[in-house]
Design a protein around this motif. Structure first.
Motif, PDB file in Angstrom:
ATOM      1  N   GLU A  64       0.827  -1.208   0.000  1.00 43.93           N
ATOM      2  CA  GLU A  64       0.000   0.000   0.000  1.00 43.93           C
ATOM      3  C   GLU A  64       0.861   1.258   0.000  1.00 43.93           C
ATOM      4  OE1 GLU A  64      -3.087   2.262   3.005  1.00 43.93           O
ATOM      5  OE2 GLU A  64      -2.964   0.086   3.092  1.00 43.93           O
ATOM      6  N   LEU A  65       1.913   1.273   0.827  1.00 47.78           N
ATOM      7  CA  LEU A  65       2.797   2.439   0.886  1.00 47.78           C
ATOM      8  C   LEU A  65       3.556   2.623  -0.421  1.00 47.78           C
ATOM      9  CD1 LEU A  65       4.137   2.087   4.515  1.00 47.78           C
ATOM     10  CD2 LEU A  65       2.467   3.722   3.668  1.00 47.78           C
ATOM     11  N   LEU A  66       3.975   1.531  -1.036  1.00 49.00           N
ATOM     12  CA  LEU A  66       4.677   1.625  -2.319  1.00 49.00           C
ATOM     13  C   LEU A  66       3.761   2.193  -3.395  1.00 49.00           C
ATOM     14  CD1 LEU A  66       6.676  -1.708  -2.187  1.00 49.00           C
ATOM     15  CD2 LEU A  66       7.643   0.601  -2.101  1.00 49.00           C
ATOM     16  N   PHE A  67       2.478   1.804  -3.387  1.00 42.71           N
ATOM     17  CA  PHE A  67       1.524   2.355  -4.348  1.00 42.71           C
ATOM     18  C   PHE A  67       1.339   3.852  -4.136  1.00 42.71           C
ATOM     19  CE2 PHE A  67      -0.595  -1.933  -5.119  1.00 42.71           C
ATOM     20  CZ  PHE A  67      -0.009  -2.068  -6.371  1.00 42.71           C
ATOM     21  N   VAL A  68       1.276   4.269  -2.886  1.00 43.09           N
ATOM     22  CA  VAL A  68       1.140   5.704  -2.600  1.00 43.09           C
ATOM     23  C   VAL A  68       2.351   6.449  -3.141  1.00 43.09           C
ATOM     24  CG1 VAL A  68       1.097   7.415  -0.741  1.00 43.09           C
ATOM     25  CG2 VAL A  68      -0.366   5.400  -0.608  1.00 43.09           C
ATOM     26  N   MET A  69       3.537   5.888  -2.938  1.00 44.99           N
ATOM     27  CA  MET A  69       4.761   6.534  -3.428  1.00 44.99           C
ATOM     28  C   MET A  69       4.774   6.623  -4.948  1.00 44.99           C
ATOM     29  SD  MET A  69       7.805   5.069  -1.142  1.00 44.99           S
ATOM     30  CE  MET A  69       7.910   5.427   0.576  1.00 44.99           C
ATOM     31  N   CYS A  70       4.255   5.609  -5.614  1.00 42.86           N
ATOM     32  CA  CYS A  70       4.242   5.614  -7.082  1.00 42.86           C
ATOM     33  C   CYS A  70       3.382   6.727  -7.643  1.00 42.86           C
ATOM     34  CB  CYS A  70       3.756   4.262  -7.611  1.00 42.86           C
ATOM     35  SG  CYS A  70       5.003   2.978  -7.511  1.00 42.86           S
ATOM     36  N   ASN A  71       2.440   7.232  -6.879  1.00 43.83           N
ATOM     37  CA  ASN A  71       1.564   8.299  -7.344  1.00 43.83           C
ATOM     38  C   ASN A  71       2.193   9.675  -7.240  1.00 43.83           C
ATOM     39  OD1 ASN A  71      -0.637   6.752  -8.182  1.00 43.83           O
ATOM     40  ND2 ASN A  71      -1.352   6.549  -6.084  1.00 43.83           N
ATOM     41  N   VAL A  72       3.407   9.734  -6.713  1.00 52.38           N
ATOM     42  CA  VAL A  72       4.133  10.995  -6.586  1.00 52.38           C
ATOM     43  C   VAL A  72       5.184  11.028  -7.691  1.00 52.38           C
ATOM     44  CG1 VAL A  72       5.592  12.373  -5.066  1.00 52.38           C
ATOM     45  CG2 VAL A  72       3.749  11.007  -4.111  1.00 52.38           C
ATOM     46  N   ASP A  73       5.501  12.219  -8.198  1.00 52.79           N
ATOM     47  CA  ASP A  73       6.406  12.352  -9.343  1.00 52.79           C
ATOM     48  C   ASP A  73       7.688  11.536  -9.214  1.00 52.79           C
ATOM     49  OD1 ASP A  73       4.607  14.064 -10.521  1.00 52.79           O
ATOM     50  OD2 ASP A  73       5.529  15.845  -9.650  1.00 52.79           O
ATOM     51  N   ALA A  74       8.486  11.786  -8.200  1.00 50.25           N
ATOM     52  CA  ALA A  74       9.767  11.092  -8.052  1.00 50.25           C
ATOM     53  C   ALA A  74       9.606   9.715  -7.415  1.00 50.25           C
ATOM     54  CB  ALA A  74      10.715  11.936  -7.206  1.00 50.25           C
ATOM     55  N   GLY A  75       8.449   9.434  -6.863  1.00 48.40           N
ATOM     56  CA  GLY A  75       8.238   8.178  -6.160  1.00 48.40           C
ATOM     57  C   GLY A  75       8.310   6.956  -7.044  1.00 48.40           C
ATOM     58  N   PHE A  76       7.775   7.051  -8.257  1.00 46.27           N
ATOM     59  CA  PHE A  76       7.825   5.901  -9.153  1.00 46.27           C
ATOM     60  C   PHE A  76       9.267   5.512  -9.444  1.00 46.27           C
ATOM     61  CE2 PHE A  76       8.096   3.897 -13.286  1.00 46.27           C
ATOM     62  CZ  PHE A  76       7.245   2.817 -13.094  1.00 46.27           C
ATOM     63  N   ALA A  77      10.127   6.499  -9.662  1.00 41.24           N
ATOM     64  CA  ALA A  77      11.542   6.216  -9.936  1.00 41.24           C
ATOM     65  C   ALA A  77      12.207   5.531  -8.741  1.00 41.24           C
ATOM     66  CB  ALA A  77      12.279   7.496 -10.294  1.00 41.24           C
ATOM     67  N   LEU A  78      11.862   5.965  -7.520  1.00 36.09           N
ATOM     68  CA  LEU A  78      12.436   5.341  -6.325  1.00 36.09           C
ATOM     69  C   LEU A  78      11.986   3.894  -6.176  1.00 36.09           C
ATOM     70  CD1 LEU A  78      12.092   8.204  -3.696  1.00 36.09           C
ATOM     71  CD2 LEU A  78      14.206   7.303  -4.665  1.00 36.09           C
ATOM     72  N   VAL A  79      10.709   3.635  -6.395  1.00 38.96           N
ATOM     73  CA  VAL A  79      10.183   2.274  -6.276  1.00 38.96           C
ATOM     74  C   VAL A  79      10.759   1.399  -7.385  1.00 38.96           C
ATOM     75  CG1 VAL A  79       8.093   0.872  -6.344  1.00 38.96           C
ATOM     76  CG2 VAL A  79       8.094   3.015  -5.078  1.00 38.96           C
ATOM     77  N   HIS A  80      10.882   1.945  -8.576  1.00 34.78           N
ATOM     78  CA  HIS A  80      11.454   1.192  -9.701  1.00 34.78           C
ATOM     79  C   HIS A  80      12.905   0.823  -9.410  1.00 34.78           C
ATOM     80  CE1 HIS A  80      13.092   0.629 -13.808  1.00 34.78           C
ATOM     81  NE2 HIS A  80      11.967  -0.044 -13.926  1.00 34.78           N
ATOM     82  N   ARG A  81      13.660   1.780  -8.875  1.00 36.05           N
ATOM     83  CA  ARG A  81      15.055   1.497  -8.523  1.00 36.05           C
ATOM     84  C   ARG A  81      15.159   0.439  -7.440  1.00 36.05           C
ATOM     85  NH1 ARG A  81      18.626   5.937  -5.784  1.00 36.05           N
ATOM     86  NH2 ARG A  81      18.356   4.639  -3.973  1.00 36.05           N
ATOM     87  N   ALA A  82      14.255   0.489  -6.455  1.00 35.24           N
ATOM     88  CA  ALA A  82      14.250  -0.506  -5.390  1.00 35.24           C
ATOM     89  C   ALA A  82      13.954  -1.895  -5.958  1.00 35.24           C
ATOM     90  CB  ALA A  82      13.216  -0.141  -4.327  1.00 35.24           C
ATOM     91  N   ALA A  83      13.043  -1.958  -6.927  1.00 38.75           N
ATOM     92  CA  ALA A  83      12.711  -3.239  -7.547  1.00 38.75           C
ATOM     93  C   ALA A  83      13.893  -3.791  -8.325  1.00 38.75           C
ATOM     94  CB  ALA A  83      11.500  -3.086  -8.464  1.00 38.75           C
ATOM     95  N   LYS A  84      14.638  -2.933  -8.996  1.00 36.49           N
ATOM     96  CA  LYS A  84      15.799  -3.387  -9.752  1.00 36.49           C
ATOM     97  C   LYS A  84      16.910  -3.868  -8.826  1.00 36.49           C
ATOM     98  CE  LYS A  84      17.227  -0.815 -13.136  1.00 36.49           C
ATOM     99  NZ  LYS A  84      17.552   0.337 -13.992  1.00 36.49           N
ATOM    100  N   ASN A  85      17.062  -3.215  -7.688  1.00 38.12           N
ATOM    101  CA  ASN A  85      18.124  -3.605  -6.749  1.00 38.12           C
ATOM    102  C   ASN A  85      17.751  -4.888  -6.038  1.00 38.12           C
ATOM    103  OD1 ASN A  85      19.661  -1.449  -7.456  1.00 38.12           O
ATOM    104  ND2 ASN A  85      19.010  -0.165  -5.747  1.00 38.12           N
TER     105      ASN A  85
END
Length: 85
Positions: A64-85
């Motif tokens: 749920e928190l990751l989805f909230v972050m994805c809705n913010v401009d820079a948040g999607f990039a942070l979640v995407h980077r976390a998924a790649k790592n």
């Protein structure tokens, strides 16, 4: 927010679920969400909680928190980077 993030990294189980719930409430405010965006290492830690071995309540709140972050401009990039790592 910083003490709460430290608590989440060093606890497991129900204590971690309660901490994630408190973090969800804080992210409802713009300032709380901005602080979260300044901690990319925590985003990676949050992403690591999405695992079959994690308690279901903790996993659900982390998603749920990751989805909230994805809705913010820079948040999607942070979640995407976390998924790649």
């Amino acid at each position: 927010v910083d003490p709460l993030l430290g608590l989440l990294v060093h606890t497991t189980g129900n204590a971690q679920a309660y901490g994630l719930n408190a973090l969800r409430v804080l992210m409802g405010y713009v300032s709380g969400l901005q602080v979260m965006m300044m901690h990319p290492d925590f985003v990676e830690q949050l992403f690591s909680l999405v695992a079959p071995t994690t308690v279901a309540g903790v996993c659900r709140q982390a998603i749920e928190l990751l989805f909230v972050m994805c809705n913010v401009d820079a948040g999607f990039a942070l979640v995407h980077r976390a998924a790649k790592n």
